[in-house]
Design a protein around this motif. Structure first.
Motif, mmCIF file in Angstrom:
data_model
loop_
_atom_site.group_PDB
_atom_site.id
_atom_site.type_symbol
_atom_site.label_atom_id
_atom_site.label_comp_id
_atom_site.label_asym_id
_atom_site.label_seq_id
_atom_site.Cartn_x
_atom_site.Cartn_y
_atom_site.Cartn_z
ATOM 1 N N HIS A 148 0.011 -0.280 -4.530
ATOM 2 C CA HIS A 148 -0.983 -0.413 -3.470
ATOM 3 C C HIS A 148 -0.961 0.743 -2.461
ATOM 4 C CE1 HIS A 148 2.717 -1.907 -1.699
ATOM 5 N NE2 HIS A 148 2.190 -1.684 -0.512
ATOM 6 N N ASN A 149 -0.078 1.713 -2.689
ATOM 7 C CA ASN A 149 -0.059 2.890 -1.811
ATOM 8 C C ASN A 149 0.051 4.135 -2.683
ATOM 9 O OD1 ASN A 149 2.802 3.210 -2.399
ATOM 10 N ND2 ASN A 149 3.196 1.631 -0.867
ATOM 11 N N GLU A 150 -0.032 5.295 -2.061
ATOM 12 C CA GLU A 150 -0.081 6.537 -2.831
ATOM 13 C C GLU A 150 1.171 6.742 -3.673
ATOM 14 O OE1 GLU A 150 -0.885 11.351 -2.160
ATOM 15 O OE2 GLU A 150 -0.806 9.973 -0.452
ATOM 16 N N ALA A 151 2.348 6.481 -3.095
ATOM 17 C CA ALA A 151 3.590 6.688 -3.834
ATOM 18 C C ALA A 151 3.670 5.775 -5.049
ATOM 19 C CB ALA A 151 4.794 6.452 -2.916
ATOM 20 N N ALA A 152 3.305 4.508 -4.877
ATOM 21 C CA ALA A 152 3.346 3.566 -5.998
ATOM 22 C C ALA A 152 2.296 3.917 -7.038
ATOM 23 C CB ALA A 152 3.154 2.139 -5.486
ATOM 24 N N SER A 153 1.144 4.398 -6.589
ATOM 25 C CA SER A 153 0.093 4.795 -7.512
ATOM 26 C C SER A 153 0.530 5.993 -8.349
ATOM 27 C CB SER A 153 -1.175 5.130 -6.724
ATOM 28 O OG SER A 153 -2.232 5.472 -7.586
ATOM 29 N N GLN A 154 1.220 6.933 -7.737
ATOM 30 C CA GLN A 154 1.738 8.086 -8.477
ATOM 31 C C GLN A 154 2.765 7.640 -9.524
ATOM 32 O OE1 GLN A 154 3.170 10.450 -5.215
ATOM 33 N NE2 GLN A 154 1.209 11.492 -4.896
ATOM 34 N N MET A 155 3.616 6.685 -9.160
ATOM 35 C CA MET A 155 4.609 6.186 -10.114
ATOM 36 C C MET A 155 3.936 5.467 -11.283
ATOM 37 S SD MET A 155 7.873 4.901 -7.833
ATOM 38 C CE MET A 155 6.964 3.946 -6.629
ATOM 39 N N LEU A 156 2.899 4.699 -10.991
ATOM 40 C CA LEU A 156 2.166 4.009 -12.047
ATOM 41 C C LEU A 156 1.496 5.006 -12.985
ATOM 42 C CD1 LEU A 156 0.935 1.540 -13.431
ATOM 43 C CD2 LEU A 156 -0.840 1.515 -11.637
ATOM 44 N N ALA A 157 0.851 6.022 -12.425
ATOM 45 C CA ALA A 157 0.182 7.035 -13.254
ATOM 46 C C ALA A 157 1.194 7.758 -14.131
ATOM 47 C CB ALA A 157 -0.554 8.031 -12.358
ATOM 48 N N SER A 158 2.348 8.073 -13.576
ATOM 49 C CA SER A 158 3.385 8.757 -14.340
ATOM 50 C C SER A 158 3.891 7.871 -15.479
ATOM 51 C CB SER A 158 4.538 9.143 -13.412
ATOM 52 O OG SER A 158 5.605 9.711 -14.140
ATOM 53 N N TYR A 159 4.062 6.589 -15.192
ATOM 54 C CA TYR A 159 4.544 5.666 -16.229
ATOM 55 C C TYR A 159 3.537 5.559 -17.380
ATOM 56 C CZ TYR A 159 5.911 1.399 -18.620
ATOM 57 O OH TYR A 159 6.264 0.499 -19.585
ATOM 58 N N ILE A 160 2.268 5.398 -17.045
ATOM 59 C CA ILE A 160 1.240 5.275 -18.080
ATOM 60 C C ILE A 160 1.155 6.549 -18.908
ATOM 61 C CG2 ILE A 160 -1.237 5.016 -18.480
ATOM 62 C CD1 ILE A 160 -1.291 3.215 -15.984
ATOM 63 N N SER A 161 1.250 7.688 -18.235
ATOM 64 C CA SER A 161 1.204 8.973 -18.945
ATOM 65 C C SER A 161 2.334 9.078 -19.956
ATOM 66 C CB SER A 161 1.274 10.123 -17.941
ATOM 67 O OG SER A 161 1.300 11.369 -18.596
ATOM 68 N N SER A 212 13.239 -10.363 -14.666
ATOM 69 C CA SER A 212 11.798 -10.076 -14.754
ATOM 70 C C SER A 212 11.236 -10.103 -13.342
ATOM 71 C CB SER A 212 11.081 -11.104 -15.638
ATOM 72 O OG SER A 212 11.140 -12.400 -15.057
ATOM 73 N N TRP A 213 10.161 -9.367 -13.138
ATOM 74 C CA TRP A 213 9.534 -9.317 -11.819
ATOM 75 C C TRP A 213 8.029 -9.222 -12.031
ATOM 76 C CZ3 TRP A 213 10.181 -11.449 -7.699
ATOM 77 C CH2 TRP A 213 9.735 -10.987 -6.470
ATOM 78 N N PRO A 214 7.343 -10.373 -12.085
ATOM 79 C CA PRO A 214 5.914 -10.409 -12.421
ATOM 80 C C PRO A 214 5.071 -9.529 -11.515
ATOM 81 C CG PRO A 214 6.847 -12.623 -12.433
ATOM 82 C CD PRO A 214 7.898 -11.719 -11.858
ATOM 83 N N GLY A 215 4.113 -8.882 -12.130
ATOM 84 C CA GLY A 215 3.171 -8.072 -11.371
ATOM 85 C C GLY A 215 3.643 -6.677 -11.079
ATOM 86 N N ARG A 216 4.786 -6.299 -11.641
ATOM 87 C CA ARG A 216 5.303 -4.940 -11.473
ATOM 88 C C ARG A 216 5.537 -4.359 -12.863
ATOM 89 N NH1 ARG A 216 5.711 -9.107 -7.670
ATOM 90 N NH2 ARG A 216 5.970 -8.243 -5.564
ATOM 91 N N LEU A 217 4.567 -3.585 -13.333
ATOM 92 C CA LEU A 217 4.591 -3.048 -14.697
ATOM 93 C C LEU A 217 4.900 -4.157 -15.706
ATOM 94 C CD1 LEU A 217 6.317 0.434 -14.187
ATOM 95 C CD2 LEU A 217 3.879 -0.078 -14.405
ATOM 96 N N SER A 218 4.137 -5.241 -15.607
ATOM 97 C CA SER A 218 4.302 -6.407 -16.478
ATOM 98 C C SER A 218 3.202 -6.404 -17.540
ATOM 99 C CB SER A 218 4.217 -7.702 -15.665
ATOM 100 O OG SER A 218 5.121 -7.707 -14.597
ATOM 101 N N PHE A 219 3.602 -6.593 -18.782
ATOM 102 C CA PHE A 219 2.638 -6.647 -19.891
ATOM 103 C C PHE A 219 2.253 -8.098 -20.178
ATOM 104 C CE2 PHE A 219 4.470 -2.482 -20.560
ATOM 105 C CZ PHE A 219 3.388 -1.727 -20.981
ATOM 106 N N HIS A 220 0.939 -8.290 -20.448
ATOM 107 C CA HIS A 220 0.439 -9.626 -20.747
ATOM 108 C C HIS A 220 -0.637 -9.545 -21.820
ATOM 109 C CE1 HIS A 220 2.460 -11.273 -17.189
ATOM 110 N NE2 HIS A 220 2.103 -10.148 -16.603
ATOM 111 N N LEU A 239 -4.553 7.837 -10.250
ATOM 112 C CA LEU A 239 -4.893 7.075 -11.450
ATOM 113 C C LEU A 239 -6.128 7.628 -12.147
ATOM 114 C CD1 LEU A 239 -4.387 3.472 -10.017
ATOM 115 C CD2 LEU A 239 -2.771 4.805 -11.375
ATOM 116 N N LEU A 240 -7.079 8.115 -11.376
ATOM 117 C CA LEU A 240 -8.365 8.515 -11.957
ATOM 118 C C LEU A 240 -8.473 9.993 -12.275
ATOM 119 C CD1 LEU A 240 -10.782 6.361 -9.754
ATOM 120 C CD2 LEU A 240 -9.608 5.766 -11.885
ATOM 121 N N SER A 241 -7.508 10.780 -11.826
ATOM 122 C CA SER A 241 -7.565 12.220 -12.092
ATOM 123 C C SER A 241 -7.277 12.502 -13.561
ATOM 124 C CB SER A 241 -6.548 12.961 -11.219
ATOM 125 O OG SER A 241 -5.235 12.516 -11.495
ATOM 126 N N SER A 242 -7.665 13.669 -14.005
ATOM 127 C CA SER A 242 -7.410 14.080 -15.389
ATOM 128 C C SER A 242 -5.913 14.279 -15.590
ATOM 129 C CB SER A 242 -8.153 15.370 -15.710
ATOM 130 O OG SER A 242 -9.537 15.183 -15.577
#
Length: 491
Positions: free
Chosen positions: A330-343, A301-309, A383-386
């Motif tokens: 916290h940077n553009e590349a990580a933000s893109q990965m987060l947006a892709s994961y949520i999508s 486990s790695w808290p704070g990295r795509l962690s559900f609570h 994150l905020l784009s359509s």
């Protein structure tokens, strides 16, 4: 104080203490360092090795950045060693930075505990990072994870410049594992540095998806659901080496974690197969069977990295339970990965009925650090784009902007004013904003933002609405969430 990248101070400070000799895996990169270190820690423990690990930044308290066998060292031990290091720093008028003192503290704790192996994450960059004070003969192997634009003010304006700094951890005659990279110039620069150092370059293997196997993986887990909440299942994966194929279940979420797993396993494979490696480590890893390795990976486990609570404000009896996804992007590349994961995650949800889309409330709670030339827009826009999320769901986005608590020992870290971030939010978004005042209690404001998110999530249609709250933008904001979860006695 500002950041002054140099090794002169820490070299002088370290010379006043016993020589550091712990066999060490040194990890640099823009994204993925912590995940690789967490995977290696679990694998080394499964091989019956005692493991020290140093990560930065810390999450909730500064001493949780130093762990032994995946457990943070005690505050009393941390305080004792730090006091000793600070005394020498002052007596010799070295003026070492807080991070340099922290690094020496970690190395002394590991050396005096005589751990079998240390996994050390670079703080920033690599060539002039404080962790690069570790002697060449203590380095077992280096690893370089995904490299992208970040900290350009200190590391250079281009990916190639940043790569040169991060590849500065390559040691003469030693092996270095290179993770799969998005930017082709990374491999070009690393190859040149490896050749100059007469080192050995190892490319991380490609990790691929496979089908769930009920015989080896156990019963099929329930599908992901927001209401009632059922977390995403571990991901069944296959990793091939010339001599061996591993079938694993990875509990760390996101496509990028496949590359991190490949990097960690390449490190283990090299330590096992290289006869020049330290005998105890090579023998212990070689004696670990595939089942033990699979269990180690699945336990990571790695808290704070795509962690559900689950969050529920116990101080407010009327508050609703929230499903919170925490990620330190916290940077553009990580933000893109987060947006892709949520999508991908939300798109996997089925419609309520035939032809009726599933309504979902998605609330972002965001804070950013001020780190030019990185701009708030570069991190927030993905994150905020359509987004097109498929035919089965209809998503309503809400966003809250706030500050984070100033991290201990890092006075140069400043959060972006909420009003500045709010200007970037596209029209049509429902926005909540904390005060710009830097003296505001950030944890209290996060509680207010979560209460606001709960109000947005209420559907008023008799059935609680599927909803997800995403806390992201900075690991320091994620730390505030963990402080709040601790206050609520809920994880």
């Amino acid at each position: 104080m500002s950041i002054d990248l140099t090794l002169h101070r820490i070299e002088k400070l370290l010379s006043s203490f016993e020589r550091y000799k712990r066999p060490t895996v040194h990890i640099a990169g823009t994204n993925g360092k912590g995940s690789v270190s967490a995977l290696l820690t679990r694998i080394f423990i499964a091989a019956d090795l005692s493991v020290g690990r140093f990560n930065s930044p810390h999450l909730v308290s500064v001493h949780d950045s130093i762990t032994i066998n995946d457990t943070p060292v005690s505050k009393s031990l941390y305080d004792s060693i730090t006091t000793e290091v600070c005394r020498v720093n002052q007596e010799q008028d070295i003026h070492a930075s807080n991070f340099e003192v922290l690094t020496i503290t970690a190395l002394l704790i590991f050396e005096r505990a005589e751990v079998d192996v240390v996994v050390c994450e670079v703080g920033m960059g690599g060539r002039l990072d404080a962790t690069n004070v570790i002697p060449d003969d203590a380095i077992l192997i280096s690893a370089i994870t995904s490299i992208d634009l970040d900290h350009q003010a200190f590391l250079g304006p281009t990916v190639a410049d940043i790569t040169r700094e991060k590849a500065g951890i390559v040691r003469k005659g030693k092996s270095v594992v290179l993770s799969t990279q998005k930017h082709p110039e990374v491999e070009t620069v690393v190859k040149a540095i490896v050749e100059s150092a007469q080192a050995r370059l190892i490319s991380a293997p490609t990790v691929v998806d496979r089908a769930w196997n009920e015989i080896t993986d156990g019963p099929n887990p329930p599908p992901f659901s927001l209401y009632p909440f059922s977390p995403p299942a571990p991901r069944p994966l296959e990793v091939r080496f010339p001599e061996k194929t591993y079938n694993l279940l990875l509990p760390l979420h996101g496509d990028h974690q496949l590359d991190n797993l490949g990097t960690a396993l390449a490190v283990v494979h090299s330590l096992t197969s290289d006869a020049a490696q330290q005998t105890l480590i090579r023998e212990r890893l070689s004696s670990m069977n595939a089942d033990s390795l699979a269990k180690a990976v699945r336990s990571c486990s790695w808290p704070g990295r795509l962690s559900f609570h689950a969050y529920h404000d116990l101080s407010d009896t009327s508050s609703r339970h929230l499903t919170v996804l925490a990620d330190g992007a916290h940077n553009e590349a990580a933000s893109q990965m987060l947006a892709s994961y949520i999508s991908g995650l939300l798109s996997s949800l089925p419609p309520i009925d035939e032809g009726q889309k599933r309504p979902i409330s998605l609330t972002y709670i965001l804070a950013l650090s001020h780190s030019p030339p990185k701009t708030p827009a570069s991190v927030l826009s993905p994150l905020l784009s359509s987004q097109t999320l498929g035919r089965s769901v209809e998503v309503t986005k809400n966003v809250a902007f706030l500050r984070f608590s100033p991290p201990a020992g890092m006075p140069w870290v400043k959060s972006v004013a909420p009003s500045v971030m709010a200007e970037i939010a596209r029209k049509g978004l429902n926005v909540w904003m904390a005060p710009d005042d830097e003296t505001t209690d950030a944890v209290a404001e996060l509680r207010h933002a979560l209460a606001w998110a709960a109000d947005q999530n209420a559907s008023g249609k008799g059935r609680p609405q599927d909803s997800l709250v995403v806390v992201a933008g900075s690991l320091y904001l994620v730390a505030d969430l963990y402080r709040l979860l601790g206050q609520s006695n809920r994880t």
